[in-house]
Enzyme design. Structure first.
Site, PDB file in Angstrom:
ATOM      1  CG  HIS A   1      -4.021  -0.023   6.537  1.00  0.00           C
ATOM      2  ND1 HIS A   1      -3.986   0.066   7.917  1.00  0.00           N
ATOM      3  CD2 HIS A   1      -2.978   0.742   6.096  1.00  0.00           C
ATOM      4  CE1 HIS A   1      -2.996   0.844   8.281  1.00  0.00           C
ATOM      5  NE2 HIS A   1      -2.367   1.276   7.207  1.00  0.00           N
TER       6      HIS A   1
ATOM      7  CG  HIS B   1      -0.022   4.397   4.801  1.00  0.00           C
ATOM      8  ND1 HIS B   1      -0.858   3.653   5.616  1.00  0.00           N
ATOM      9  CD2 HIS B   1      -0.750   5.484   4.421  1.00  0.00           C
ATOM     10  CE1 HIS B   1      -2.037   4.277   5.717  1.00  0.00           C
ATOM     11  NE2 HIS B   1      -1.983   5.384   5.010  1.00  0.00           N
TER      12      HIS B   1
ATOM     13  CG  ASP C   1       5.142   2.724   7.191  1.00  0.00           C
ATOM     14  OD1 ASP C   1       4.269   3.244   6.478  1.00  0.00           O
ATOM     15  OD2 ASP C   1       4.888   1.884   8.078  1.00  0.00           O
ATOM     16  CG  HIS C   2       4.324  -0.396   4.176  1.00  0.00           C
ATOM     17  ND1 HIS C   2       4.374  -1.715   4.560  1.00  0.00           N
ATOM     18  CD2 HIS C   2       3.836   0.284   5.250  1.00  0.00           C
ATOM     19  CE1 HIS C   2       3.926  -1.845   5.795  1.00  0.00           C
ATOM     20  NE2 HIS C   2       3.599  -0.637   6.237  1.00  0.00           N
TER      21      HIS C   2
ATOM     22  CG  ASP D   1       0.595  -1.481   7.640  1.00  0.00           C
ATOM     23  OD1 ASP D   1       1.491  -2.324   7.835  1.00  0.00           O
ATOM     24  OD2 ASP D   1       0.789  -0.249   7.731  1.00  0.00           O
TER      25      ASP D   1
ATOM     26  CG  HIS E   1       3.818  -2.456  10.806  1.00  0.00           C
ATOM     27  ND1 HIS E   1       2.884  -1.655  11.426  1.00  0.00           N
ATOM     28  CD2 HIS E   1       4.176  -1.803   9.677  1.00  0.00           C
ATOM     29  CE1 HIS E   1       2.688  -0.575  10.689  1.00  0.00           C
ATOM     30  NE2 HIS E   1       3.459  -0.636   9.619  1.00  0.00           N
TER      31      HIS E   1
ATOM     32  CG  HIS F   1      -0.315   0.078   2.534  1.00  0.00           C
ATOM     33  ND1 HIS F   1       0.518  -0.907   3.027  1.00  0.00           N
ATOM     34  CD2 HIS F   1      -0.384   1.029   3.516  1.00  0.00           C
ATOM     35  CE1 HIS F   1       0.933  -0.577   4.238  1.00  0.00           C
ATOM     36  NE2 HIS F   1       0.410   0.593   4.549  1.00  0.00           N
TER      37      HIS F   1
END
Length: 306
Positions: free
Chosen positions: A142, A64, A66-67, A213, A271, A62
């Site tokens: 999510h 976000h 941090d990914h 997530d 995570h 996805h």
């Protein structure tokens, strides 16, 4: 065939306590797959002396940061080391735009082609099939569109029972049919040579499920039933269950409940929120529900065993 997972990043939004943002390198036979690409991923690949130049497939769960914030840097490094081979990137709609606009405004022209494949959140979908493995996507719940990934090895040819071959002269057609796992029939449709009699039993195919997530969601159990290794986010401990719910994340105990219900053989937690320096309470809470729960640790390689 080797089938293993090396954890590159195990923390959530903020790198802390020596832990980096989410990323994993998967080896299936001679193929290398990157799952998510948080900031610092390429540094981790070099630190652990992993064969990052052999990565042909990248899967982004996805959008976000941090990914995927490490993706542009990795692509740039591929270019600088003279990569020429196709790179295929799977991810949500919009990822291609994010990457191409950066290439455009930095006046960068890559020496290798990139193919973008959009993922979807409307059920389980076969998105990649190679000689030795398949990759499926499946929806996670999510705050934005998010998918998990299931990597499943493909069955090889069956081994024939030599004693049977010595007693009977089988045709090449019969041998090939049996090795593919099908009974060999005569002209009338009657079984002439059966798979059960002429071949050795084959081990179950190995499966790895990656749930990046997600809020606690029993609906995803149908997609990961019986996997040999399950990675499931465990951002919070039980004391923060309400925060997990409001941010569409999971607690360690909830991850363990999913693993137990799916009859997974082993669970990897990850995570982690930066609020936790000591992760032992998270592990303890998960093991209250599912004994085969383990903390994912950066630089550690976990085999996918049946």
């Amino acid at each position: 065939m080797e089938f293993e997972v090396t954890v590159l990043g195990s923390n959530s939004a903020i790198p802390a306590h020596g832990r980096n943002q989410t990323s994993q390198l998967i080896q299936v036979g001679g193929s290398y797959i990157l799952l998510d690409c948080g900031e610092g991923t390429q540094i981790q690949l070099r630190k652990f002396r992993l064969k990052f130049s052999r990565i042909d497939f990248i899967f982004i769960s996805h959008l976000h940061g941090d990914h995927f914030y490490g993706l542009m840097g990795l692509i740039s490094s591929f270019h600088l080391v003279k990569r020429e081979r196709l790179l295929t990137i799977f991810g949500p709609r919009g990822l291609d735009e994010i990457i191409t606009v950066q290439l455009k405004h930095s006046n960068s022209k890559l020496d290798f082609p990139i193919r973008f494949v959009n993922t979807h959140t409307d059920g389980k979908e076969l998105i990649l099939e190679e000689k030795n493995f398949r990759v499926y996507s499946f929806p996670l719940k999510h705050r934005i569109a998010c998918t998990g990934f299931l990597i499943e090895e493909k069955r090889g040819l069956l081994n024939l029972v030599k004693e049977k071959l010595l007693k009977n002269k089988l045709s090449i057609e019969a041998i090939n049919t049996l090795r593919r796992g099908n009974d060999f029939l005569d002209k009338n449709g009657k079984v002439l040579y059966s798979v059960a009699e002429y071949t050795h039993p084959q081990k179950e195919v190995r499966k790895y499920a990656y749930c990046s997530d997600t809020i606690y969601d029993p609906d995803l159990i149908q997609y990961i039933q019986g996997v040999d290794l399950l990675y499931h986010e465990a951002t919070f401990d039980d004391d923060e269950a309400s925060r997990a719910f409001s941010t569409f994340h999971s607690t360690a105990k909830q991850a363990a409940l999913i693993a137990a219900s799916a009859k997974a053989k082993k669970l990897l937690l990850g995570h982690y929120s930066s609020r936790y320096k000591d992760l032992s309470p998270i592990l303890a809470q998960a093991r209250e529900v599912f004994l085969e729960s383990h903390l994912s640790e950066e630089g550690v390689t976990y085999p996918v065993n049946s």
